[in-house]
Design an enzyme around this catalytic site. Structure first.
Site, PDB file in Angstrom:
ATOM      1  N   VAL A 138     101.097  49.712  80.898  1.00 34.53           N
ATOM      2  CA  VAL A 138      99.855  49.567  79.995  1.00 34.53           C
ATOM      3  C   VAL A 138     100.422  49.339  78.582  1.00 34.53           C
ATOM      4  CG1 VAL A 138      97.590  50.412  79.090  1.00 34.53           C
ATOM      5  CG2 VAL A 138      98.538  50.891  81.679  1.00 34.53           C
ATOM      6  N   CYS A 139      99.609  48.184  78.104  1.00 33.07           N
ATOM      7  CA  CYS A 139     100.274  48.186  76.625  1.00 33.07           C
ATOM      8  C   CYS A 139      98.911  47.984  75.822  1.00 33.07           C
ATOM      9  CB  CYS A 139     100.666  46.473  76.665  1.00 33.07           C
ATOM     10  SG  CYS A 139     101.455  46.287  74.827  1.00 33.07           S
ATOM     11  N   ILE A 140      98.411  49.068  75.182  1.00 35.38           N
ATOM     12  CA  ILE A 140      97.429  49.178  74.160  1.00 35.38           C
ATOM     13  C   ILE A 140      97.996  49.907  73.013  1.00 35.38           C
ATOM     14  CG2 ILE A 140      95.655  48.825  76.005  1.00 35.38           C
ATOM     15  CD1 ILE A 140      95.428  52.019  75.899  1.00 35.38           C
TER      16      ILE A 140
END
Length: 216
Positions: free
Chosen positions: A138-140
């Protein structure tokens, strides 16, 4: 990556561990040679081991709090009861979104110096989303290291801070599922589908939802 505002505060599938506020590590005695054995042991303690112990206590407390005060939207527990630094999380697809009806599993791995550094989150269920790498990571923003963004895309206030918890992380991921951000995508093909081929994007997401249901 994707930016999402920090939410406020989620059901647990394993027994929680107790936890409490922990004191700062003791300082070395002025006269080490004359210090009692217990003081010598504390003075010689490895700072990294102390940080790891504090992180373990905090994670146990967060697990216990989630067991006592569950919040709709996900369940969480330890992958292995002997390792509090690796959590199994199941995120329920947000209602009235393309992911509605899905049960997406992910692994949340915490560093030894948590909460000073963020965990990593990787979906083990199939996931088609602009802000999720093809390998499931996940890339946040809030999962990015604290401080200024070297690429200038994010404000420091949007990145990781030690006030974040498992709850706030997962709620940000749920928000991400509801509102994909394709400005700087982790999955370029998914972002392209999101922008230009909505029917294809919906088809791939529906397949991921069906697969997640079959794994129940």
């Amino acid at each position: 990556w994707s930016r999402f505002p920090s939410p406020s505060f989620l059901p647990i599938n394993k027994a929680a561990r107790g936890g409490h506020q922990f004191p700062s590590p003791p300082t070395e005695a002025a006269n080490y040679s004359s210090a009692p054995p217990a003081a010598k042991t504390l003075a010689a303690a490895d700072p990294m081991a102390t940080a790891s112990s504090q992180a373990s206590l905090l994670l146990q407390k967060q697990l216990r709090d989630l067991a006592k005060h569950p919040v709709d939207g996900f369940s969480a527990g330890l992958v292995d009861d002997s390792n509090v630094f690796e959590w199994q999380v199941t995120i329920i697809g947000p209602p009235e979104t393309l992911y509605d009806g899905g049960y997406f599993n992910a692994i949340m791995s915490f560093p030894q110096n948590y909460p000073n550094s963020p965990p990593t989150v990787r979906f083990t269920s199939e996931m088609w989303h602009p802000n999720v790498y093809p390998d499931g990571r996940v890339c946040i923003s809030i999962l990015h290291p604290p401080g200024d963004d070297p690429n200038g895309y994010e404000l420091a206030s949007e990145r990781w801070t030690p006030v974040h918890t498992v709850e706030s992380i997962v709620l940000s991921i749920i928000s991400m599922l509801s509102s994909p951000n394709d400005e700087s995508p982790a999955n370029i093909e998914a972002a392209k589908d999101w922008r230009e081929k909505q029917d294809e994007f919906k088809k791939k997401v529906r397949r991921a939802v069906r697969k997640s249901q079959e794994m129940l």
